[in-house]
Design a protein around this motif. Structure first.
Motif, mmCIF file in Angstrom:
data_model
loop_
_atom_site.group_PDB
_atom_site.id
_atom_site.type_symbol
_atom_site.label_atom_id
_atom_site.label_comp_id
_atom_site.label_asym_id
_atom_site.label_seq_id
_atom_site.Cartn_x
_atom_site.Cartn_y
_atom_site.Cartn_z
ATOM 1 N N ALA A 117 0.751 -1.147 -0.147
ATOM 2 C CA ALA A 117 0.002 -0.056 0.041
ATOM 3 C C ALA A 117 0.838 1.415 0.100
ATOM 4 O O ALA A 117 0.595 2.261 -0.327
ATOM 5 N N ALA A 120 2.444 1.873 -3.410
ATOM 6 C CA ALA A 120 1.433 2.370 -4.345
ATOM 7 C C ALA A 120 1.158 3.837 -4.037
ATOM 8 O O ALA A 120 1.014 4.490 -4.830
ATOM 9 N N TYR A 121 1.048 4.058 -2.723
ATOM 10 C CA TYR A 121 0.913 5.545 -2.531
ATOM 11 C C TYR A 121 2.228 6.468 -3.021
ATOM 12 O O TYR A 121 1.759 7.371 -3.657
ATOM 13 N N GLY A 169 -9.889 6.935 -8.145
ATOM 14 C CA GLY A 169 -9.165 5.743 -7.923
ATOM 15 C C GLY A 169 -8.657 4.700 -8.947
ATOM 16 O O GLY A 169 -8.664 4.984 -10.269
ATOM 17 N N ASP A 174 -2.770 -7.405 -6.252
ATOM 18 C CA ASP A 174 -2.080 -7.596 -4.813
ATOM 19 C C ASP A 174 -1.880 -9.151 -4.654
ATOM 20 O O ASP A 174 -3.019 -9.860 -4.622
ATOM 21 N N GLN A 181 -7.327 1.314 -5.067
ATOM 22 C CA GLN A 181 -6.537 2.322 -4.334
ATOM 23 C C GLN A 181 -7.442 3.736 -4.604
ATOM 24 O O GLN A 181 -7.746 3.970 -5.649
ATOM 25 N N MET A 183 -7.832 7.606 -3.923
ATOM 26 C CA MET A 183 -6.817 9.072 -3.616
ATOM 27 C C MET A 183 -7.628 10.143 -3.212
ATOM 28 O O MET A 183 -8.511 10.362 -4.042
ATOM 29 N N THR A 193 -3.779 8.058 0.416
ATOM 30 C CA THR A 193 -4.450 6.989 -0.384
ATOM 31 C C THR A 193 -5.128 5.936 0.594
ATOM 32 O O THR A 193 -4.664 5.840 1.649
ATOM 33 N N TYR A 195 -5.981 2.122 0.605
ATOM 34 C CA TYR A 195 -5.782 0.919 0.011
ATOM 35 C C TYR A 195 -6.686 -0.153 0.408
ATOM 36 O O TYR A 195 -6.654 -0.352 1.756
#
Lengths: 251, 180
Positions: A117, A120-121, A169, A174, A181, A183, A193, A195
């Protein structure tokens, strides 16, 4: 300026930064001439540092579930039901936690959960032109699409009371499964974010906290979802947002 | 915007208040851990504090600082616990074990073991040393939390810090002597 004797009250206030500039300067002059007081002031200063060194780690600990429940004002009977349900699931599902007296003891999640997560952020909040796949203008479509992909109905949390508007999003992989996700950003373009992934078995947990450089993340499991709320913001702000998400989650 | 600060507390609904209370849990836990040392006992105290606070949310005065109010609730619970414990001790002993010299001899304190040294301080002094030195409350805020005049806060702070200094100094000197 007439020098006045400096008493212990002023010396303590000096240590605690509770003096105006003038008085502070007076104390400084006094200390230059009274080495025995310097020793004491130094010791008190050190006490402050040692207190923080000893106890600040508590701030970073995950909040125990029972305290979150108590703060939610959940009636005791309901807590028992929830704990009993969790215990039953745990007994079936195997490892993960256990009940000790009236406490649900929760083991930390498998490592790597917050990492994905956070990665990805870091990657997508840095994007100026393409931070999201589906923008907030198509919010309804976004939620329907990601709910369908994840196989569970997503209840998109509203973070506007905290000053954060939805940006949009995206769908993410995963470990071979879909994750979502979302935002959000505030007026000063600070981004947050959320997740979300579907967990294989329901086992509610308390909040766990992870910090990676200046990025703070709270992650927890509630109902069918694992959540991770990530932001480069002070820990307390991230916790406040995580709590808003938690409140909007399954009850 | 810090939740719980005076400018927001006045307009908060019940849900906002609960969220604001949750945001204070880490601080309540840190303070309780330092007060009691034992992690489970500390969380028990925080839980009692949360339950009592939420049942009395209507007593919270808008415009005051939520953290101070929660600390005050926690402090009252802590003091009544400490008194009960003290009474139990007094029943079995002639003197409450309040003399630092004796305690310092029986408990081995290392210079860095602040957690242990704190337990030797009387409860009231420990609370003041922690509210100011760890939780960074102002003297006035500490006085409000404890429900005592600011002068009392100052004298407890002064005595508490001096005692802590003696406790840790004494150990340092003992160790020095041993090295020689």
């Amino acid at each position: 300026m007439t020098p006045r004797p400096i008493d212990d009250t002023l010396l303590h206030a000096f240590v605690d930064g509770d003096l105006d500039d003038t008085t502070r300067a007076e104390v400084q002059v006094w200390l230059d001439e009274h080495p025995e007081d310097v020793t004491r002031v130094r010791a008190w200063n050190e006490q402050r540092l040692v207190l923080h060194a000893t106890f600040d780690k508590v701030l970073e600990e995950p909040i125990p579930t029972r305290l979150l429940q108590a703060a939610r004002g959940r009636p005791r009977a309901a807590i028992w039901q929830r704990l009993a349900a969790a215990a039953a699931l745990l007994a079936i599902g195997g490892a993960g936690g256990w009940i000790a007296r009236d406490r649900l003891v929760v083991l930390p999640e498998a490592p790597g959960r917050a990492e994905r997560a956070i990665d990805a952020y870091v990657i997508y909040t840095a994007e100026m032109r393409h931070p999201v796949e589906v923008p907030a203008a198509e919010e309804e479509h976004l939620v329907r699409w990601l709910s369908k992909k994840l196989g569970k109905t997503i209840n998109l949390p509203d973070l506007t009371p905290a000053g954060f508007q939805l940006v949009g999003g995206r769908l993410l992989p995963d470990q071979g499964k879909p994750a979502a996700q979302f935002m959000y950003e505030d007026d000063t373009k600070r981004r947050v974010t959320l997740y979300m992934r579907v967990v294989p078995e329901a086992k509610d947990t308390g909040f766990s906290f992870t910090r990676d450089r200046d990025v703070a993340a709270f992650h927890w499991i509630d109902g069918p979802f694992g959540y991770c709320l990530t932001a480069a913001l002070p820990r307390e702000k991230v916790l406040q947002l995580a709590q808003m998400v938690y409140e909007s989650g399954p009850k | 915007m810090a939740v719980g600060d005076s400018e927001t507390a006045g307009t908060m609904g019940q849900d906002d208040m609960r969220r604001a209370v949750v945001a204070e849990i880490p601080h309540l836990r840190r303070y309780a851990r330092a007060l009691l040392r034992d992690a489970t006992a500390a969380d028990d105290l925080v839980q009692d504090c949360l339950e009592r606070s939420l049942s009395r949310l209507h007593l919270f005065r808008p415009g005051t600082r939520l953290r101070s109010w929660l600390f005050a609730v926690l402090h009252n619970l802590f003091i009544s616990q400490a008194r009960t414990a003290q009474r139990r001790r007094s029943d079995s002993m002639a003197e409450p074990p309040d003399t630092p010299v004796e305690a310092a001899q029986t408990v081995r304190i290392e210079a860095r073991d602040m957690a242990r040294a704190l337990q030797i301080l009387p409860a009231e002094q420990r609370a003041v040393v922690l509210l100011i030195g760890l939780e960074d409350l102002s003297y006035q805020e500490a006085a409000d939390v404890l429900g005592v005049p600011i002068g009392t806060v100052m004298s407890r702070l002064s005595r508490g810090r001096e005692r802590l200094r003696q406790l840790t100094d004494g150990v340092a000197q003992t160790q020095l002597r041993r090295v020689k």
